[in-house]
Design a protein around this motif. Structure first.
Motif, PDB file in Angstrom:
ATOM      1  N   ILE A   1     -21.240 -19.500  37.252  1.00 18.81           N
ATOM      2  CA  ILE A   1     -21.466 -18.988  35.898  1.00 18.81           C
ATOM      3  C   ILE A   1     -21.566 -20.146  34.911  1.00 18.81           C
ATOM      4  CG2 ILE A   1     -20.505 -17.574  34.041  1.00 18.81           C
ATOM      5  CD1 ILE A   1     -21.431 -15.914  36.404  1.00 18.81           C
ATOM      6  N   LEU A   2     -20.678 -21.134  35.051  1.00 17.07           N
ATOM      7  CA  LEU A   2     -20.707 -22.286  34.159  1.00 17.07           C
ATOM      8  C   LEU A   2     -21.997 -23.085  34.322  1.00 17.07           C
ATOM      9  CD1 LEU A   2     -17.003 -23.410  34.541  1.00 17.07           C
ATOM     10  CD2 LEU A   2     -18.026 -22.204  32.612  1.00 17.07           C
ATOM     11  N   GLU A   3     -22.468 -23.216  35.554  1.00 16.18           N
ATOM     12  CA  GLU A   3     -23.734 -23.911  35.789  1.00 16.18           C
ATOM     13  C   GLU A   3     -24.902 -23.149  35.177  1.00 16.18           C
ATOM     14  OE1 GLU A   3     -23.891 -24.387  40.014  1.00 16.18           O
ATOM     15  OE2 GLU A   3     -22.528 -26.113  39.983  1.00 16.18           O
ATOM     16  N   TYR A   4     -24.859 -21.830  35.233  1.00 13.25           N
ATOM     17  CA  TYR A   4     -25.919 -21.023  34.628  1.00 13.25           C
ATOM     18  C   TYR A   4     -25.923 -21.188  33.106  1.00 13.25           C
ATOM     19  CZ  TYR A   4     -28.789 -17.112  33.209  1.00 13.25           C
ATOM     20  OH  TYR A   4     -29.761 -16.357  32.618  1.00 13.25           O
ATOM     21  N   ILE A   5     -24.746 -21.199  32.496  1.00 21.66           N
ATOM     22  CA  ILE A   5     -24.663 -21.379  31.040  1.00 21.66           C
ATOM     23  C   ILE A   5     -25.241 -22.744  30.653  1.00 21.66           C
ATOM     24  CG2 ILE A   5     -23.070 -21.693  29.103  1.00 21.66           C
ATOM     25  CD1 ILE A   5     -21.259 -19.592  30.476  1.00 21.66           C
ATOM     26  N   GLN A   6     -24.910 -23.762  31.431  1.00 21.27           N
ATOM     27  CA  GLN A   6     -25.440 -25.091  31.151  1.00 21.27           C
ATOM     28  C   GLN A   6     -26.953 -25.134  31.351  1.00 21.27           C
ATOM     29  OE1 GLN A   6     -23.621 -28.235  33.426  1.00 21.27           O
ATOM     30  NE2 GLN A   6     -23.686 -29.571  31.643  1.00 21.27           N
ATOM     31  N   LYS A   7     -27.464 -24.415  32.325  1.00 26.47           N
ATOM     32  CA  LYS A   7     -28.907 -24.344  32.562  1.00 26.47           C
ATOM     33  C   LYS A   7     -29.615 -23.698  31.376  1.00 26.47           C
ATOM     34  CE  LYS A   7     -32.266 -22.402  35.773  1.00 26.47           C
ATOM     35  NZ  LYS A   7     -32.470 -21.568  36.939  1.00 26.47           N
ATOM     36  N   VAL A   8     -29.024 -22.658  30.813  1.00 26.68           N
ATOM     37  CA  VAL A   8     -29.597 -21.999  29.641  1.00 26.68           C
ATOM     38  C   VAL A   8     -29.583 -22.951  28.440  1.00 26.68           C
ATOM     39  CG1 VAL A   8     -29.249 -20.113  27.993  1.00 26.68           C
ATOM     40  CG2 VAL A   8     -29.094 -19.671  30.433  1.00 26.68           C
ATOM     41  N   GLN A   9     -28.497 -23.712  28.284  1.00 30.07           N
ATOM     42  CA  GLN A   9     -28.423 -24.688  27.191  1.00 30.07           C
ATOM     43  C   GLN A   9     -29.534 -25.723  27.326  1.00 30.07           C
ATOM     44  OE1 GLN A   9     -24.447 -26.291  27.620  1.00 30.07           O
ATOM     45  NE2 GLN A   9     -23.710 -25.085  25.881  1.00 30.07           N
ATOM     46  N   ARG A  10     -29.713 -26.242  28.514  1.00 26.62           N
ATOM     47  CA  ARG A  10     -30.753 -27.253  28.738  1.00 26.62           C
ATOM     48  C   ARG A  10     -32.147 -26.686  28.485  1.00 26.62           C
ATOM     49  NH1 ARG A  10     -28.868 -30.831  33.939  1.00 26.62           N
ATOM     50  NH2 ARG A  10     -26.757 -31.150  33.211  1.00 26.62           N
TER      51      ARG A  10
ATOM     52  N   VAL B   1     -19.258 -27.161  29.293  1.00 25.69           N
ATOM     53  CA  VAL B   1     -18.672 -25.828  29.396  1.00 25.69           C
ATOM     54  C   VAL B   1     -17.509 -25.776  30.384  1.00 25.69           C
ATOM     55  CG1 VAL B   1     -20.693 -24.576  28.582  1.00 25.69           C
ATOM     56  CG2 VAL B   1     -20.503 -25.108  30.991  1.00 25.69           C
ATOM     57  N   THR B   2     -17.528 -26.603  31.414  1.00 28.14           N
ATOM     58  CA  THR B   2     -16.418 -26.635  32.361  1.00 28.14           C
ATOM     59  C   THR B   2     -15.156 -27.169  31.685  1.00 28.14           C
ATOM     60  OG1 THR B   2     -17.990 -27.044  34.141  1.00 28.14           O
ATOM     61  CG2 THR B   2     -15.678 -27.488  34.614  1.00 28.14           C
ATOM     62  N   THR B   3     -15.304 -28.255  30.956  1.00 28.23           N
ATOM     63  CA  THR B   3     -14.170 -28.829  30.237  1.00 28.23           C
ATOM     64  C   THR B   3     -13.687 -27.885  29.153  1.00 28.23           C
ATOM     65  OG1 THR B   3     -15.089 -31.018  30.649  1.00 28.23           O
ATOM     66  CG2 THR B   3     -13.397 -30.851  28.962  1.00 28.23           C
ATOM     67  N   MET B   4     -14.614 -27.231  28.462  1.00 23.99           N
ATOM     68  CA  MET B   4     -14.245 -26.301  27.394  1.00 23.99           C
ATOM     69  C   MET B   4     -13.467 -25.111  27.948  1.00 23.99           C
ATOM     70  SD  MET B   4     -14.536 -26.297  24.266  1.00 23.99           S
ATOM     71  CE  MET B   4     -14.322 -25.268  22.879  1.00 23.99           C
ATOM     72  N   ASN B   5     -13.876 -24.595  29.100  1.00 20.56           N
ATOM     73  CA  ASN B   5     -13.176 -23.475  29.724  1.00 20.56           C
ATOM     74  C   ASN B   5     -11.751 -23.879  30.089  1.00 20.56           C
ATOM     75  OD1 ASN B   5     -12.733 -20.937  30.912  1.00 20.56           O
ATOM     76  ND2 ASN B   5     -13.506 -21.622  32.868  1.00 20.56           N
ATOM     77  N   THR B   6     -11.606 -25.062  30.680  1.00 22.46           N
ATOM     78  CA  THR B   6     -10.276 -25.548  31.048  1.00 22.46           C
ATOM     79  C   THR B   6      -9.405 -25.756  29.811  1.00 22.46           C
ATOM     80  OG1 THR B   6     -11.243 -26.656  32.960  1.00 22.46           O
ATOM     81  CG2 THR B   6      -9.038 -27.345  32.310  1.00 22.46           C
ATOM     82  N   ALA B   7      -9.982 -26.325  28.754  1.00 22.93           N
ATOM     83  CA  ALA B   7      -9.221 -26.577  27.530  1.00 22.93           C
ATOM     84  C   ALA B   7      -8.761 -25.275  26.881  1.00 22.93           C
ATOM     85  CB  ALA B   7     -10.065 -27.378  26.548  1.00 22.93           C
TER      86      ALA B   7
END
Length: 81
Positions: free
Chosen positions: A10-19, A54-60
């Motif tokens: 899911i995080l990779e998909y969100i990053q793909k949409v951002q890019r 987004v991975t770091t943000m989710n963890t934070a």
């Protein structure tokens, strides 16, 4: 994203949409990108665009919620959880 661990896919998909949004990617042709993604994630005062990882943000966000629950600095939402 704020209260649950998001799976990596899911995080990779969100990053793909951002890019795709930043580089206007239609998915049919490959284009040359002048700026790398790591440069986009730098703070604005360092020449980046301050995009979040987004991975770091989710963890934070999860750690912030856990800290609030552990330190008893919560309101009604903490009692519900």
């Amino acid at each position: 994203m704020m209260t649950t661990y998001m799976p990596k896919i899911i995080l990779e998909y969100i990053q793909k949409v951002q890019r795709a949004f930043i580089w206007v990617d239609q998915g049919t042709t490959r284009k040359l990108h002048v700026v790398g993604w790591k440069s986009m994630m730098l703070p604005k005062n360092n020449g980046g665009m301050a995009m979040c990882n987004v991975t770091t943000m989710n963890t934070a966000c999860l750690m912030k919620m856990r800290w609030a629950l552990k330190s008893c600095d919560y309101g009604l939402w903490g009692e519900v959880i």
